[in-house]
Write a protein that holds these residues in place. Structure first.
Motif, PDB file in Angstrom:
ATOM      1  N   ASP A 115       0.825  -1.213   0.000  1.00 47.97           N
ATOM      2  CA  ASP A 115       0.000   0.000   0.000  1.00 47.97           C
ATOM      3  C   ASP A 115       0.861   1.266   0.000  1.00 47.97           C
ATOM      4  OD1 ASP A 115      -2.210  -1.631   0.011  1.00 47.97           O
ATOM      5  OD2 ASP A 115      -2.685  -1.315   2.136  1.00 47.97           O
ATOM      6  N   GLU A 116       1.969   1.244   0.738  1.00 53.77           N
ATOM      7  CA  GLU A 116       2.872   2.405   0.769  1.00 53.77           C
ATOM      8  C   GLU A 116       3.486   2.655  -0.612  1.00 53.77           C
ATOM      9  OE1 GLU A 116       5.725   1.695   3.875  1.00 53.77           O
ATOM     10  OE2 GLU A 116       4.178   1.645   5.425  1.00 53.77           O
ATOM     11  N   ILE A 117       3.818   1.593  -1.301  1.00 53.57           N
ATOM     12  CA  ILE A 117       4.386   1.741  -2.645  1.00 53.57           C
ATOM     13  C   ILE A 117       3.305   2.209  -3.614  1.00 53.57           C
ATOM     14  CG2 ILE A 117       5.409   0.441  -4.571  1.00 53.57           C
ATOM     15  CD1 ILE A 117       7.082  -1.009  -2.397  1.00 53.57           C
ATOM     16  N   PHE A 118       2.071   1.744  -3.435  1.00 47.30           N
ATOM     17  CA  PHE A 118       0.953   2.254  -4.227  1.00 47.30           C
ATOM     18  C   PHE A 118       0.793   3.762  -3.989  1.00 47.30           C
ATOM     19  CE2 PHE A 118      -3.455   3.576  -4.534  1.00 47.30           C
ATOM     20  CZ  PHE A 118      -3.801   3.148  -5.805  1.00 47.30           C
ATOM     21  N   ASP A 119       0.889   4.164  -2.710  1.00 46.25           N
ATOM     22  CA  ASP A 119       0.779   5.592  -2.378  1.00 46.25           C
ATOM     23  C   ASP A 119       1.891   6.404  -3.032  1.00 46.25           C
ATOM     24  OD1 ASP A 119      -1.498   5.071  -0.887  1.00 46.25           O
ATOM     25  OD2 ASP A 119      -0.428   5.057   1.045  1.00 46.25           O
ATOM     26  N   MET A 120       3.074   5.823  -3.110  1.00 50.85           N
ATOM     27  CA  MET A 120       4.175   6.516  -3.796  1.00 50.85           C
ATOM     28  C   MET A 120       3.826   6.741  -5.270  1.00 50.85           C
ATOM     29  SD  MET A 120       7.598   4.707  -2.224  1.00 50.85           S
ATOM     30  CE  MET A 120       8.712   5.672  -3.253  1.00 50.85           C
TER      31      MET A 120
ATOM     32  N   ALA B 164      13.982  -4.865 -10.291  1.00 55.79           N
ATOM     33  CA  ALA B 164      13.027  -3.764 -10.457  1.00 55.79           C
ATOM     34  C   ALA B 164      13.418  -2.576  -9.575  1.00 55.79           C
ATOM     35  CB  ALA B 164      11.611  -4.229 -10.117  1.00 55.79           C
ATOM     36  N   ILE B 165      13.836  -2.852  -8.361  1.00 52.63           N
ATOM     37  CA  ILE B 165      14.264  -1.767  -7.465  1.00 52.63           C
ATOM     38  C   ILE B 165      15.505  -1.088  -8.031  1.00 52.63           C
ATOM     39  CG2 ILE B 165      15.203  -1.255  -5.169  1.00 52.63           C
ATOM     40  CD1 ILE B 165      13.315  -3.474  -4.102  1.00 52.63           C
ATOM     41  N   GLU B 166      16.436  -1.874  -8.556  1.00 47.73           N
ATOM     42  CA  GLU B 166      17.663  -1.305  -9.130  1.00 47.73           C
ATOM     43  C   GLU B 166      17.382  -0.447 -10.363  1.00 47.73           C
ATOM     44  OE1 GLU B 166      20.192  -4.689  -9.757  1.00 47.73           O
ATOM     45  OE2 GLU B 166      20.742  -4.809  -7.631  1.00 47.73           O
ATOM     46  N   ASP B 167      16.252  -0.674 -11.030  1.00 44.12           N
ATOM     47  CA  ASP B 167      15.892   0.113 -12.213  1.00 44.12           C
ATOM     48  C   ASP B 167      15.291   1.473 -11.871  1.00 44.12           C
ATOM     49  OD1 ASP B 167      16.803  -1.842 -13.907  1.00 44.12           O
ATOM     50  OD2 ASP B 167      14.820  -2.698 -14.323  1.00 44.12           O
ATOM     51  N   LEU B 168      15.005   1.696 -10.598  1.00 45.24           N
ATOM     52  CA  LEU B 168      14.396   2.967 -10.194  1.00 45.24           C
ATOM     53  C   LEU B 168      15.449   4.065 -10.112  1.00 45.24           C
ATOM     54  CD1 LEU B 168      12.106   1.630  -7.323  1.00 45.24           C
ATOM     55  CD2 LEU B 168      11.391   2.320  -9.624  1.00 45.24           C
ATOM     56  N   PRO B 169      15.015   5.333 -10.223  1.00 46.83           N
ATOM     57  CA  PRO B 169      15.960   6.444 -10.014  1.00 46.83           C
ATOM     58  C   PRO B 169      16.531   6.380  -8.593  1.00 46.83           C
ATOM     59  CG  PRO B 169      13.875   7.236 -10.932  1.00 46.83           C
ATOM     60  CD  PRO B 169      13.684   5.787 -10.594  1.00 46.83           C
ATOM     61  N   PRO B 170      17.785   6.796  -8.400  1.00 49.77           N
ATOM     62  CA  PRO B 170      18.456   6.635  -7.098  1.00 49.77           C
ATOM     63  C   PRO B 170      17.676   7.159  -5.892  1.00 49.77           C
ATOM     64  CG  PRO B 170      20.008   7.401  -8.751  1.00 49.77           C
ATOM     65  CD  PRO B 170      18.654   7.401  -9.397  1.00 49.77           C
ATOM     66  N   GLU B 171      17.059   8.325  -6.001  1.00 45.20           N
ATOM     67  CA  GLU B 171      16.361   8.889  -4.843  1.00 45.20           C
ATOM     68  C   GLU B 171      15.113   8.086  -4.484  1.00 45.20           C
ATOM     69  OE1 GLU B 171      14.925  10.851  -8.562  1.00 45.20           O
ATOM     70  OE2 GLU B 171      16.916  10.545  -7.721  1.00 45.20           O
ATOM     71  N   ILE B 172      14.479   7.487  -5.462  1.00 47.16           N
ATOM     72  CA  ILE B 172      13.295   6.656  -5.219  1.00 47.16           C
ATOM     73  C   ILE B 172      13.728   5.243  -4.831  1.00 47.16           C
ATOM     74  CG2 ILE B 172      11.197   5.713  -6.263  1.00 47.16           C
ATOM     75  CD1 ILE B 172      11.139   8.747  -5.758  1.00 47.16           C
ATOM     76  N   ARG B 173      14.817   4.788  -5.441  1.00 46.19           N
ATOM     77  CA  ARG B 173      15.323   3.438  -5.189  1.00 46.19           C
ATOM     78  C   ARG B 173      15.553   3.205  -3.698  1.00 46.19           C
ATOM     79  NH1 ARG B 173      20.671   3.152  -7.620  1.00 46.19           N
ATOM     80  NH2 ARG B 173      19.488   3.388  -9.525  1.00 46.19           N
ATOM     81  N   ALA B 174      16.205   4.148  -3.036  1.00 48.91           N
ATOM     82  CA  ALA B 174      16.514   3.985  -1.608  1.00 48.91           C
ATOM     83  C   ALA B 174      15.235   3.913  -0.778  1.00 48.91           C
ATOM     84  CB  ALA B 174      17.395   5.138  -1.136  1.00 48.91           C
ATOM     85  N   LYS B 175      14.269   4.741  -1.114  1.00 51.13           N
ATOM     86  CA  LYS B 175      13.005   4.763  -0.370  1.00 51.13           C
ATOM     87  C   LYS B 175      12.248   3.450  -0.542  1.00 51.13           C
ATOM     88  CE  LYS B 175       9.099   7.899   0.309  1.00 51.13           C
ATOM     89  NZ  LYS B 175       8.467   9.138  -0.162  1.00 51.13           N
ATOM     90  N   VAL B 176      12.165   2.972  -1.770  1.00 47.04           N
ATOM     91  CA  VAL B 176      11.470   1.708  -2.039  1.00 47.04           C
ATOM     92  C   VAL B 176      12.234   0.545  -1.406  1.00 47.04           C
ATOM     93  CG1 VAL B 176      10.765   0.094  -3.862  1.00 47.04           C
ATOM     94  CG2 VAL B 176      10.324   2.539  -4.119  1.00 47.04           C
ATOM     95  N   ALA B 177      13.557   0.564  -1.505  1.00 43.44           N
ATOM     96  CA  ALA B 177      14.362  -0.518  -0.929  1.00 43.44           C
ATOM     97  C   ALA B 177      14.148  -0.614   0.577  1.00 43.44           C
ATOM     98  CB  ALA B 177      15.844  -0.308  -1.252  1.00 43.44           C
ATOM     99  N   ARG B 178      14.060   0.525   1.265  1.00 52.07           N
ATOM    100  CA  ARG B 178      13.804   0.507   2.719  1.00 52.07           C
ATOM    101  C   ARG B 178      12.447  -0.116   3.019  1.00 52.07           C
ATOM    102  NH1 ARG B 178      16.217   5.525   2.471  1.00 52.07           N
ATOM    103  NH2 ARG B 178      14.207   6.591   2.410  1.00 52.07           N
ATOM    104  N   LYS B 179      11.453   0.243   2.234  1.00 54.14           N
ATOM    105  CA  LYS B 179      10.109  -0.302   2.452  1.00 54.14           C
ATOM    106  C   LYS B 179      10.084  -1.814   2.195  1.00 54.14           C
ATOM    107  CE  LYS B 179       7.718   3.997   1.330  1.00 54.14           C
ATOM    108  NZ  LYS B 179       7.262   4.292   2.666  1.00 54.14           N
TER     109      LYS B 179
END
Length: 189
Positions: A43-48, A103-118
């Protein structure tokens, strides 16, 4: 019936009840906990994505969401014995990256870290679930975990105490009469 036989019967009944709880409701509660954490992360990733940080139509978003949903379905199968068997069967291919990781590695760096933590929160919930579902892991693991925490805590306190002592010794050495004579002796010559 003798007292010994009655005690043995009561002990057997308690053991059966304990096994029922450990291999029934306890298993379900642990699985429900992990699934709930996975749902929350999904749900948090959906919210993102709803906030525009991720693109709903991107392959990375779809892969992350699909991977979390796979883990939600897989949670009831994940037990420590199953994991150990998986580890043995896949020992030659342990470096393979999952679709989720790629998929996480394909994200932009600033978003990647946030998604990786979640996602790490979700994976940690699965690992904890797997361990606490195992009575053997709990019996062995809890004392090991407590000892590790205690040793780490002691290590931190010992390091702080050593640093304090080292600073105090250094200050005293720099201000001791012999140090002053040594410095003045060095300066004169």
């Amino acid at each position: 019936m003798t007292v010994v036989a009655a005690d043995a019967l009561v002990s057997l009944a308690v053991l059966i009840a304990l096994l029922f709880v450990v291999y029934g409701p306890w298993q379900w509660a642990c699985t429900d906990y992990a699934r709930q954490r996975l749902f929350e992360v999904r749900d948090e990733i959906f919210d993102m994505a709803a906030d525009g940080e991720l693109n709903f139509k991107s392959q990375a978003y779809r892969d992350i969401r699909r991977s979390l949903e796979m883990n939600i379905r897989f949670a009831h199968d994940l037990t420590l014995p199953n994991f150990l068997l998986l580890l043995i069967l896949r020992k030659d291919n342990l470096t393979e990256k999952s679709t989720l990781r790629r998929a996480i590695e394909d994200l932009p760096p600033e978003i990647r870290a946030k998604v990786a933590r979640k996602v790490f929160v979700a994976m940690k919930a699965l690992i904890v679930m797997m361990i606490v579902k195992s009575p053997v892991a709990m019996i062995v693991g809890l004392p090991v975990y407590a000892a590790t925490r205690l040793i780490n805590s002691c290590r931190v306190h010992v390091s702080k105490a050593a640093a304090f002592c080292a600073d105090l010794i250094q200050v005293e050495a720099e201000n001791a009469p012999s140090a002053i004579r040594f410095h003045s002796h060095q300066i004169v010559h």
